[in-house]
Design a protein around this motif. Sequence first.
Motif, short mmCIF file in Angstrom:
data_model
loop_
_atom_site.label_atom_id
_atom_site.label_comp_id
_atom_site.label_asym_id
_atom_site.label_seq_id
_atom_site.Cartn_x
_atom_site.Cartn_y
_atom_site.Cartn_z
N MET A 1 22.61 18.83 18.86
CA MET A 1 22.19 17.75 19.71
C MET A 1 22.97 18.06 20.84
O MET A 1 24.20 17.96 20.60
CB MET A 1 22.33 16.55 18.96
CG MET A 1 22.09 15.46 20.27
SD MET A 1 22.48 13.64 19.45
CE MET A 1 20.85 13.26 18.76
N CYS A 3 24.05 16.88 24.94
CA CYS A 3 23.96 15.65 25.86
C CYS A 3 24.53 16.02 27.03
O CYS A 3 25.65 17.02 27.32
CB CYS A 3 24.66 14.41 25.07
SG CYS A 3 26.73 14.61 25.11
N TYR A 17 25.75 8.97 29.03
CA TYR A 17 25.29 10.11 28.24
C TYR A 17 23.81 9.90 28.16
O TYR A 17 23.30 9.26 27.91
CB TYR A 17 25.77 9.96 26.91
CG TYR A 17 27.34 9.88 26.88
CD1 TYR A 17 28.02 11.07 25.96
CD2 TYR A 17 28.34 9.02 27.29
CE1 TYR A 17 29.35 11.11 25.92
CE2 TYR A 17 29.28 9.07 27.03
CZ TYR A 17 30.17 10.18 26.40
OH TYR A 17 31.40 10.11 26.22
N GLU A 19 20.08 12.70 27.31
CA GLU A 19 19.76 13.98 26.40
C GLU A 19 19.48 14.99 27.30
O GLU A 19 19.77 16.30 26.90
CB GLU A 19 18.46 13.68 25.48
CG GLU A 19 18.67 12.46 24.31
CD GLU A 19 17.42 12.11 23.44
OE1 GLU A 19 17.69 12.72 22.56
OE2 GLU A 19 16.73 11.59 24.30
N LYS A 20 19.04 14.88 28.32
CA LYS A 20 18.61 16.00 29.08
C LYS A 20 19.17 15.63 30.67
O LYS A 20 19.04 14.51 31.37
CB LYS A 20 16.94 16.33 29.24
CG LYS A 20 16.40 16.27 27.98
CD LYS A 20 14.83 16.30 28.12
CE LYS A 20 14.36 16.89 26.78
NZ LYS A 20 12.86 16.68 26.73
N SER A 45 27.64 19.98 23.55
CA SER A 45 27.06 19.97 22.24
C SER A 45 27.80 18.87 21.42
O SER A 45 28.93 19.09 21.17
CB SER A 45 27.17 21.41 21.78
OG SER A 45 26.55 21.45 20.28
N LYS A 61 25.44 9.54 19.23
CA LYS A 61 24.38 10.17 18.91
C LYS A 61 23.27 9.12 18.31
O LYS A 61 21.91 9.25 18.81
CB LYS A 61 24.85 10.68 17.58
CG LYS A 61 25.36 12.15 17.54
CD LYS A 61 26.04 12.53 16.27
CE LYS A 61 26.55 14.03 16.42
NZ LYS A 61 26.86 14.69 15.10
N LEU A 64 21.69 7.80 21.83
CA LEU A 64 20.85 8.83 22.39
C LEU A 64 19.65 8.89 21.51
O LEU A 64 18.42 8.90 21.99
CB LEU A 64 21.61 10.30 22.33
CG LEU A 64 22.62 10.61 23.20
CD1 LEU A 64 23.50 11.70 22.96
CD2 LEU A 64 22.14 10.29 24.72
N ARG A 65 19.74 8.74 20.13
CA ARG A 65 18.45 8.87 19.39
C ARG A 65 17.40 7.59 19.45
O ARG A 65 16.15 7.81 19.62
CB ARG A 65 18.75 8.91 17.96
CG ARG A 65 19.01 10.42 17.29
CD ARG A 65 19.12 10.43 15.71
NE ARG A 65 20.12 9.34 15.45
CZ ARG A 65 21.41 9.68 15.05
NH1 ARG A 65 21.78 10.78 15.34
NH2 ARG A 65 22.03 8.78 14.37
N GLY A 68 17.78 6.51 24.06
CA GLY A 68 17.88 7.77 24.87
C GLY A 68 19.09 7.75 25.75
O GLY A 68 19.12 8.40 26.88
N TYR A 69 19.97 7.08 25.55
CA TYR A 69 21.18 6.89 26.50
C TYR A 69 22.44 6.25 25.53
O TYR A 69 22.07 5.44 24.86
CB TYR A 69 21.09 6.36 27.75
CG TYR A 69 20.87 4.76 27.84
CD1 TYR A 69 21.79 4.06 28.01
CD2 TYR A 69 19.69 4.14 27.34
CE1 TYR A 69 21.92 2.71 27.74
CE2 TYR A 69 19.66 2.88 27.32
CZ TYR A 69 20.55 2.05 27.49
OH TYR A 69 20.48 0.66 27.61
#
Length: 91
Positions: A1, A3, A17, A19-20, A45, A61, A64-65, A68-69
């Motif tokens: 994963m 970030c 933070y 994901e993309k 990473s 984590k 993010l999951r 999304g932030y």
Amino acid sequence: MFCVIYRSPQRDQTYLYVEKKDDFSRVPEALLKGFGKPQLAMVLSLDKRERLANADIEKVKQGLREQGYYLQIPPPVESLLNVHLEQGKEV
């Protein structure tokens, strides 16, 4: 994963933070407005890391999951006067 971490130009020690890179589509508009124009800090990473310097890696984590932030804010400033007063009570 992976970030991507952005710093806030308006709030000291505040990081966002995602994901993309440059994808703030899942970040609430009100949060972005208060955060200011995100400034790229680093790409990281999370896969082989056990910890981060100032954030709980599992909370990052999970954020993010699920959202999304993840928003990292600085800890509250400790009042030295209160610390001194509390130490005086212990003596």
